[in-house]
Motif scaffolding. Structure first.
Motif, PDB file in Angstrom:
ATOM      1  N   UNK A 166      20.375  62.608  66.629  1.00 20.30           N
ATOM      2  CA  UNK A 166      20.868  62.009  67.682  1.00 20.30           C
ATOM      3  C   UNK A 166      22.391  61.732  67.543  1.00 20.30           C
ATOM      4  N   UNK A 167      22.990  62.626  66.644  1.00 22.93           N
ATOM      5  CA  UNK A 167      24.485  62.476  66.231  1.00 22.93           C
ATOM      6  C   UNK A 167      25.192  63.371  67.557  1.00 22.93           C
ATOM      7  N   UNK A 171      30.560  65.764  65.972  1.00 19.48           N
ATOM      8  CA  UNK A 171      30.725  64.949  65.137  1.00 19.48           C
ATOM      9  C   UNK A 171      30.395  65.424  63.557  1.00 19.48           C
ATOM     10  N   UNK A 172      30.965  64.816  62.559  1.00 20.12           N
ATOM     11  CA  UNK A 172      30.569  65.174  61.234  1.00 20.12           C
ATOM     12  C   UNK A 172      29.199  65.147  61.009  1.00 20.12           C
ATOM     13  N   UNK A 173      28.610  66.312  60.504  1.00 21.91           N
ATOM     14  CA  UNK A 173      27.104  66.369  60.235  1.00 21.91           C
ATOM     15  C   UNK A 173      26.606  65.888  59.028  1.00 21.91           C
ATOM     16  N   UNK A 174      25.336  65.635  59.256  1.00 23.97           N
ATOM     17  CA  UNK A 174      24.476  65.083  57.812  1.00 23.97           C
ATOM     18  C   UNK A 174      23.153  65.780  57.997  1.00 23.97           C
ATOM     19  N   UNK A 175      22.756  65.832  56.984  1.00 27.97           N
ATOM     20  CA  UNK A 175      21.366  66.525  56.730  1.00 27.97           C
ATOM     21  C   UNK A 175      20.307  65.322  56.320  1.00 27.97           C
ATOM     22  N   UNK A 294      36.918  72.266  54.926  1.00 29.09           N
ATOM     23  CA  UNK A 294      37.649  72.937  56.040  1.00 29.09           C
ATOM     24  C   UNK A 294      36.926  73.425  57.154  1.00 29.09           C
ATOM     25  N   UNK A 295      35.554  73.416  57.078  1.00 28.29           N
ATOM     26  CA  UNK A 295      34.681  74.164  58.175  1.00 28.29           C
ATOM     27  C   UNK A 295      34.498  73.277  59.465  1.00 28.29           C
ATOM     28  N   UNK A 296      34.592  73.838  60.512  1.00 23.99           N
ATOM     29  CA  UNK A 296      34.308  72.775  61.618  1.00 23.99           C
ATOM     30  C   UNK A 296      32.711  72.732  61.679  1.00 23.99           C
ATOM     31  N   UNK A 297      32.273  71.486  62.225  1.00 25.91           N
ATOM     32  CA  UNK A 297      30.882  71.134  62.063  1.00 25.91           C
ATOM     33  C   UNK A 297      29.726  72.297  62.670  1.00 25.91           C
ATOM     34  N   UNK A 298      30.239  73.126  63.743  1.00 29.12           N
ATOM     35  CA  UNK A 298      29.404  74.105  64.212  1.00 29.12           C
ATOM     36  C   UNK A 298      29.245  75.145  63.254  1.00 29.12           C
ATOM     37  N   UNK A 360      43.614  72.030  66.121  1.00 32.11           N
ATOM     38  CA  UNK A 360      43.778  70.635  65.903  1.00 32.11           C
ATOM     39  C   UNK A 360      42.639  69.728  66.417  1.00 32.11           C
ATOM     40  N   UNK A 361      42.293  68.513  65.655  1.00 29.08           N
ATOM     41  CA  UNK A 361      41.227  67.706  66.246  1.00 29.08           C
ATOM     42  C   UNK A 361      39.869  68.382  66.159  1.00 29.08           C
ATOM     43  N   UNK A 362      39.483  69.387  65.622  1.00 24.19           N
ATOM     44  CA  UNK A 362      38.445  70.081  65.631  1.00 24.19           C
ATOM     45  C   UNK A 362      37.288  69.336  64.657  1.00 24.19           C
ATOM     46  N   UNK A 363      37.853  68.766  63.600  1.00 27.06           N
ATOM     47  CA  UNK A 363      36.907  68.024  62.615  1.00 27.06           C
ATOM     48  C   UNK A 363      36.512  68.762  61.541  1.00 27.06           C
ATOM     49  N   UNK A 364      36.284  68.593  60.404  1.00 32.76           N
ATOM     50  CA  UNK A 364      35.859  69.176  59.239  1.00 32.76           C
ATOM     51  C   UNK A 364      34.472  69.193  59.472  1.00 32.76           C
ATOM     52  N   UNK A 365      33.790  70.149  58.742  1.00 30.83           N
ATOM     53  CA  UNK A 365      32.283  70.004  58.631  1.00 30.83           C
ATOM     54  C   UNK A 365      31.638  68.921  58.155  1.00 30.83           C
TER      55      UNK A 365
END
Length: 368
Positions: A166-167, A171-175, A294-298, A360-365
């Motif tokens: 449901x994230x 947004x930042x990912x969790x596992x 440094x990695x984007x969430x995707x 800019x604004x992509x967010x980290x992984x």
């Protein structure tokens, strides 16, 4: 007061070292602000990390081949052990040690000053106090529920990055981390691998409940809860330090207990707790942490797909090779070659401390 060794901190690392020193007939003074506190966390380790001296009864459950998910399923051909926390603490017996209640405030090679003003002298001082939370320090957070075993359809999951929690997209990912803890019970834990700041526990709780609903796993509402928050950086390898304080905590995974238990016997025998290889491996692991941030969430699921498709020997070297410099370098090189070109650019920039190359604004992984 004087002893052969003074150990500051009685978490798993410090208590294991004290126990092994007592087994060798050494006089031991242990200092901790709350030495009789019962451990509450769930500790686990790869089975091959556990030392031969550790009592087999301290293992509550073992998984021969845990699973992992990035964008696809992986089976890890390496046994994983979940420790019985209470039994582990009991088996690391401190009978014969002098245990002082207090906070070690000043440490040098041969003396320790406690917050009461008392000074203790020794041949060796070991700092096993762990790491304190500090603003700006990267942390791991997790929220878990201990449920009755839902059955064989739910395998043990070392790491599951699927997006049914449901994230919000982007947004930042969790596992999800799912392991048996003994007694017919299973821990389901939503985990932020690392973040600065890390994902809030309330958000992780919401994601976990959403994920459990999506998978048809019932929750009564009165299950035991596990809350996790600890820094993953701050300690460095060095003589006189053990556990997280001594760089035994893997900054890119948060694991430390197996490495610390394995080292306790060697340190009790007088072997050095540090080496040039250990310091080099720690620096490489810190580079790995920067790369993750440094990695984007995707890109995170694909990154871990590439990792779990590495030869198991390379996985072991990166996850557990505390002094395996050649293996760590080889694993990182092979992983770098396996990820997409765009990911390689970001990994290289982070490893070399170059400015972020994502928009800019992509967010980290994990988290900015």
């Amino acid at each position: 007061m004087r002893a052969d060794i003074v150990i500051c901190g009685l978490g798993p690392a410090g208590r294991a070292l004290a126990h092994r020193c007592l087994v060798r007939g050494m006089s031991v003074i242990a200092i901790d602000p709350n030495p009789h506190r019962r451990w509450q966390a769930t500790y686990a380790a790869w089975t091959d990390e556990l030392p031969a001296w550790l009592d087999d009864t301290t293992v509550a459950a073992a998984v021969a081949r845990p699973c992992a998910y990035g964008r696809r399923a992986h089976t890890i051909p390496r046994s994983y052990s979940i420790l019985d926390t209470g039994r582990l603490q009991h088996r690391l017996d401190l009978a014969g040690a002098t245990v002082l209640t207090g906070r070690a405030t000043i440490l040098d090679r041969h003396t320790v000053t406690v917050d009461s003003g008392r000074t203790v002298r020794t041949d060796r001082v070991v700092d096993a106090r762990g790491l304190r939370r500090r603003a700006g320090r990267a942390e791991q957070t997790a929220y878990g529920l201990v449920l009755d075993d839902p059955g064989h359809d739910e395998p043990a999951l070392f790491m599951d990055w699927r997006d049914d929690n449901g994230a919000d997209p982007g947004s930042p990912r969790s596992f999800l981390y799912t392991i048996p803890v003994g007694g017919g019970r299973v821990l389901f834990e939503e985990t932020c691998l690392v973040g600065a700041p890390a994902i809030d526990l309330g958000e992780l709780a919401r994601r976990l409940r959403c994920r459990l609903r999506a998978r048809g796993i019932p929750v009564r509402g009165d299950e035991p809860v596990e809350r996790v928050r600890f820094p993953v950086v701050g300690g460095t390898p060095g003589a006189g330090r053990l556990g997280a304080a001594g760089g035994y905590l893997h900054p890119a995974t948060g694991y430390s207990v197996g490495a610390a238990l394995a080292a306790a016997g060697d340190i009790a025998a007088g072997h050095t707790a540090t080496s040039s290889a250990a310091r080099a491996v720690y620096r490489l692991r810190r580079a790995g942490l920067r790369a993750l941030l440094a990695l984007p969430p995707s890109e995170l699921p694909g990154f871990f797909d590439a990792f779990f498709e590495l030869d198991i020997g390379l996985q072991c070297a990166y996850l557990s090779g505390h002094t395996d410099l050649a293996g760590t370098v080889s694993a990182m090189n092979r992983l770098f070659a396996a990820v997409p070109a765009g990911t390689r650019v970001r990994l290289a920039a982070a490893t070399l401390h170059l400015p972020a190359l994502s928009h800019a604004g992509s967010g980290s992984v994990i988290m900015e």
